[in-house]
Design an enzyme around this catalytic site. Sequence first.
Site, PDB file in Angstrom:
ATOM      1  N   THR A  89       0.821  -1.280  -0.088  1.00  0.00           N
ATOM      2  CA  THR A  89      -0.064   0.035   0.059  1.00  0.00           C
ATOM      3  C   THR A  89       0.926   1.375  -0.109  1.00  0.00           C
ATOM      4  O   THR A  89       0.489   2.206  -0.663  1.00  0.00           O
ATOM      5  CB  THR A  89      -1.003  -0.169   1.107  1.00  0.00           C
ATOM      6  OG1 THR A  89      -1.800  -1.142   1.013  1.00  0.00           O
ATOM      7  CG2 THR A  89      -1.663   1.046   1.414  1.00  0.00           C
TER       8      THR A  89
ATOM      9  N   HIS B 193       1.993   2.655   8.186  1.00  0.00           N
ATOM     10  CA  HIS B 193       0.760   2.309   8.912  1.00  0.00           C
ATOM     11  C   HIS B 193       1.003   1.078   9.678  1.00  0.00           C
ATOM     12  O   HIS B 193      -0.005   0.560  10.138  1.00  0.00           O
ATOM     13  CB  HIS B 193      -0.525   2.246   8.080  1.00  0.00           C
ATOM     14  CG  HIS B 193      -0.165   1.495   6.808  1.00  0.00           C
ATOM     15  ND1 HIS B 193       0.356   1.506   5.862  1.00  0.00           N
ATOM     16  CD2 HIS B 193      -0.532   0.015   6.693  1.00  0.00           C
ATOM     17  CE1 HIS B 193       0.349   0.855   4.840  1.00  0.00           C
ATOM     18  NE2 HIS B 193      -0.316  -0.243   5.625  1.00  0.00           N
TER      19      HIS B 193
ATOM     20  N   HIS C 114       1.804   1.726  -3.390  1.00  0.00           N
ATOM     21  CA  HIS C 114       0.533   2.325  -4.072  1.00  0.00           C
ATOM     22  C   HIS C 114       0.386   3.813  -3.972  1.00  0.00           C
ATOM     23  O   HIS C 114       0.096   4.676  -4.633  1.00  0.00           O
ATOM     24  CB  HIS C 114      -0.839   1.549  -3.785  1.00  0.00           C
ATOM     25  CG  HIS C 114      -0.761   0.087  -4.347  1.00  0.00           C
ATOM     26  ND1 HIS C 114      -0.436  -0.216  -5.589  1.00  0.00           N
ATOM     27  CD2 HIS C 114      -1.184  -0.934  -3.733  1.00  0.00           C
ATOM     28  CE1 HIS C 114      -0.618  -1.462  -5.904  1.00  0.00           C
ATOM     29  NE2 HIS C 114      -1.228  -2.075  -4.651  1.00  0.00           N
TER      30      HIS C 114
HETATM   31 ZN   LIG Z   1      -0.236  -2.461   4.958  1.00  0.00          ZN
END
Ligand SMILES: [Zn+2]
Length: 342
Positions: free
Chosen positions: A39, A58, A42
């Site tokens: 992510t 995160h 991304h």
């Molecule tokens: Zn993640």
Amino acid sequence: MKAVRLEATGQLSLRNVEKPAPGSGELLVRVEACGICGTDRHLFHGEFPSKPPVTLGHEFTGIVEQIGPGVTGFRNGMRITGDPNISCGQCPECQRGRVNLCTNLRAIGIHRDGGFAEHVIVPEKQAFVLPDDLDPLHGAFCEPLACCLHGVDLADIRTGSSVIVLGGGVIGLLVVQLARLAGATKVVLVTRSAEKRRLAESLGATATADASDGDITDRLTSPHGLLPDGADVVIECAGVAETIEQAPSLARRGGTVVILGVMPQGVKTTIEPFDLLFREIRLIGSFINPFTHRRAAELIASGIIKVEPLISRRIGLGEAVEAITNPARPGEIRALVVPGLG
Ligand SMILES: [Zn+2]
Ligand SMILES: [Zn+2]
């Protein structure tokens, strides 16, 4: 303090920023480790919605260094894992108990400053205590594990179930372990990487298959295959069009397909609605970690989920920009940013 900032799409840099102070109900956490996830890549490429400028990261764990006014459940020196996904509690979806679908969802490391930094601010209600004697790097796996738990819950894996896992990255290798814990007796992991197939077998997969070796559906579900009727549950963990298209054909009649891999926003793929209808295949999306972070923390704390073999490399903040802006190295499972390394 040093922080890895997404300034705009395609623009990531290591910068000196002011060390934050905890507000009411918040904790200041010294980051021990933060995983680099697909992510994050991304987000860098603008393939996942975000709100730059923001510090990414995160999947963090660390030590509480300062508590804000009104904090009751934590004290300095505690090790915590942060659930990055903050729901509002008031929108119609939150009121239905579907907090991951909150229309005002704000995530640490996506919409507000995250864990690729020396320190991160975590609201008390997003923090979960980890044991003092846990390997400090293992806490960084709570967030991906919490997402996998939601997928496995949705899949309704029962004792004696058969499961096919598509993709041998960190998500696939965590799902293999959760599927075994949930009582699945056949867990088959499919990936091109021989190294990841060996690892999956050591982590509990009962069999593996090489995705690049001919037609995988034909091989697994033919009369002489491992699962001639197909699997009760197929979990897509690769986030690529090819495996999403493949997944329904690997499921048995009445079986379940869960999409856990993250495809870039806007990418379309082909499915056959007639097949879903005729064989009553349940096709389910699984998004983040509603009410699963505490269980993930318990599982990591217990040591029952093996994460040490999933750590491919440890890097300092100085190397993080290069690691996030480039694709994962061949065979890499998880790179962890360890701010203590510099
Ligand atoms: Zn993640
Ligand atoms: Zn909400």
